[in-house]
Design a protein around this motif. Structure first.
Motif, PDB file in Angstrom:
ATOM      1  N   TYR A  67       0.816  -1.214   0.000  1.00 33.63           N
ATOM      2  CA  TYR A  67       0.000   0.000   0.000  1.00 33.63           C
ATOM      3  C   TYR A  67       0.851   1.265   0.000  1.00 33.63           C
ATOM      4  CZ  TYR A  67      -3.174   3.702   1.275  1.00 33.63           C
ATOM      5  OH  TYR A  67      -3.862   4.882   1.271  1.00 33.63           O
ATOM      6  N   ASN A  68       1.880   1.293   0.820  1.00 29.63           N
ATOM      7  CA  ASN A  68       2.701   2.505   0.920  1.00 29.63           C
ATOM      8  C   ASN A  68       3.359   2.849  -0.414  1.00 29.63           C
ATOM      9  OD1 ASN A  68       2.110   2.962   3.627  1.00 29.63           O
ATOM     10  ND2 ASN A  68       3.808   1.701   4.343  1.00 29.63           N
ATOM     11  N   ALA A  77       0.361   4.037  -2.832  1.00 28.45           N
ATOM     12  CA  ALA A  77      -0.105   5.379  -2.487  1.00 28.45           C
ATOM     13  C   ALA A  77       1.001   6.409  -2.690  1.00 28.45           C
ATOM     14  CB  ALA A  77      -0.594   5.405  -1.037  1.00 28.45           C
ATOM     15  N   ALA A 115      -6.824   5.731   0.000  1.00 25.98           N
ATOM     16  CA  ALA A 115      -7.117   4.741   1.045  1.00 25.98           C
ATOM     17  C   ALA A 115      -8.488   4.113   0.835  1.00 25.98           C
ATOM     18  CB  ALA A 115      -7.042   5.405   2.420  1.00 25.98           C
ATOM     19  N   VAL A 122      -8.611   1.560  -2.131  1.00 26.75           N
ATOM     20  CA  VAL A 122      -8.067   0.253  -1.759  1.00 26.75           C
ATOM     21  C   VAL A 122      -9.010  -0.463  -0.797  1.00 26.75           C
ATOM     22  CG1 VAL A 122      -6.153  -0.935  -0.623  1.00 26.75           C
ATOM     23  CG2 VAL A 122      -5.693   0.981  -2.170  1.00 26.75           C
ATOM     24  N   ASN A 123      -9.561   0.282   0.153  1.00 25.79           N
ATOM     25  CA  ASN A 123     -10.458  -0.315   1.143  1.00 25.79           C
ATOM     26  C   ASN A 123     -11.693  -0.934   0.488  1.00 25.79           C
ATOM     27  OD1 ASN A 123     -11.334  -0.774   3.941  1.00 25.79           O
ATOM     28  ND2 ASN A 123     -12.888   0.749   3.493  1.00 25.79           N
ATOM     29  N   PHE A 169     -10.357  -4.140  -1.761  1.00 28.14           N
ATOM     30  CA  PHE A 169      -9.161  -4.719  -1.158  1.00 28.14           C
ATOM     31  C   PHE A 169      -8.793  -6.070  -1.775  1.00 28.14           C
ATOM     32  CE2 PHE A 169      -6.803  -6.999   2.186  1.00 28.14           C
ATOM     33  CZ  PHE A 169      -5.775  -6.085   2.388  1.00 28.14           C
ATOM     34  N   THR A 194      -5.207  -6.795  -3.735  1.00 26.45           N
ATOM     35  CA  THR A 194      -4.239  -7.731  -3.161  1.00 26.45           C
ATOM     36  C   THR A 194      -4.170  -9.043  -3.937  1.00 26.45           C
ATOM     37  OG1 THR A 194      -5.952  -8.450  -1.594  1.00 26.45           O
ATOM     38  CG2 THR A 194      -4.381  -6.790  -0.829  1.00 26.45           C
TER      39      THR A 194
END
Length: 357
Positions: free
Chosen positions: A32-33, A36, A68, A71-72, A75, A79
């Motif tokens: 994620y980091n 983003a 965020a 992605v949420n 998800f 992934t």
């Protein structure tokens, strides 16, 4: 109808080719980091010079929340090796509803950047293996209505009202958002005077940091001890800046970190060698803004520099217990970011706000 042998073989070969292609182009494990961070960097490069400083900082905060939420809401796709289909209007609305810790001016300043942000996310998605974004035709009056509604919801939330129940049983939220409306021949503008008056006596509610109220009661530091701590702060922060990536540690960051040295010494009689998570959290909530005057520069993510600095001090053997300190200050970065943003928004003159809106 059951397929014949030839059709089954053809289908199997198609699947094998598809699997081979997927295997060949298999994405690395989702981080994620990194995801983003890449989008944030792209946005900075393409939009930093396009807006006034205040507008860009506000837009950066919202972009973080949108990424965020993207992605949420997707998800599983993000992934896996599947490309997520992001419904951008839904994502942006959900992000706004979750922004209940922002000053009302935040929502007013967002309106001018929403179209560009939608276009940016859609364009990036067209060349990003992780997602593709869908967005209907942009309607600025629709988004102004959303902003007015979110502000009205926050007005009641901050008073501890059950907003979900209110929306079921009354029209008060809708009535309030209409009060925030100022119609003209072309657009639905904000009635800034009414909004300002409505929120005048109401403070933004921010989720507090976790503390155990175990602040040590130490002997008051002498003037010379405080001077020594501040001398150490100047020396240490200079080294921290030199050791960091060029341009990352701004004067705004330096002043914020210096405030921790000064404030912790004066408020809690602690030099850096005795810092702990509980006191850091307490200071951030109760005293930081008395020792630090934030400016419109590198605000988004500035709170994260506290942990970077703690890591630096730990490497220098200047503090102990880094692991627990970082774990127990897990929310301090966002708290500082939002508190600084809200302080600057609250200080903005009505004339400046009107010019930027």
């Amino acid at each position: 109808m059951k397929q014949g042998k030839t059709a089954q073989i053809k289908k199997m070969k198609q699947v094998q080719r598809k699997q081979k292609l997927i295997s060949k182009n298999k994405l690395p494990e989702f981080n994620y980091n990194e995801f983003a961070g890449f989008l944030r960097a792209r946005y900075y490069l393409t939009h930093n010079d396009k807006y006034n400083q205040e507008t860009f900082e506000v837009a950066s905060f919202f972009l973080d929340d949108v990424i965020a939420m993207m992605v949420n809401q997707n998800f599983t796709k993000f992934t896996s090796n599947e490309r997520a289909v992001v419904k951008l209007n839904e994502v942006m609305q959900a992000s706004l509803v979750n922004s209940d810790d922002k000053d009302w001016r935040y929502f007013v300043l967002l309106v001018p950047v929403l179209y560009d942000m939608q276009q940016f996310i859609v364009k990036e998605g067209s060349v990003n293996a992780r997602y593709v974004a869908q967005a209907p035709k942009f309607d600025i009056n629709f988004w102004r209505m959303i902003m007015r509604t979110v502000m009205a919801i926050n007005f009641f939330k901050w008073q501890g009202k059950d907003v979900a129940e209110m929306m079921k049983t009354s029209q008060v939220i809708d009535d309030l958002q209409f009060k925030f409306l100022s119609e003209n021949e072309k657009d639905d503008d904000f009635n800034l005077a009414i909004i300002a008056e409505t929120f005048k006596a109401l403070a933004v509610k921010i989720k507090p940091l976790k503390t155990e109220n175990k602040i040590l009661e130490l002997n008051e530091l002498s003037s010379s001890e405080i001077a020594d701590e501040l001398s150490y702060a100047n020396k240490s922060l200079k080294q921290f800046k030199e050791a960091s990536v060029k341009g990352v540690v701004s004067e705004n960051v330096m002043n914020m970190l210096y405030a921790f040295h000064e404030g912790m010494a004066k408020e809690y009689n602690l030099t850096h060698t005795l810092w702990d998570a509980d006191t850091l959290n307490s200071f951030a909530m109760s005293h930081l803004m008395s020792y630090w005057t934030p400016v419109w520069d590198s605000l988004d993510g500035i709170g994260g520099e506290v942990k970077s600095y703690l890591n630096f001090l730990s490497q220098k053997k200047a503090i102990q217990g880094l692991g627990k300190m970082v774990t127990d200050t897990s929310d301090i970065d966002r708290y500082i970011d939002v508190t600084a943003l809200n302080k600057l928004l609250a200080q903005m003159s009505s004339e400046r706000l009107e010019n930027l809106a």
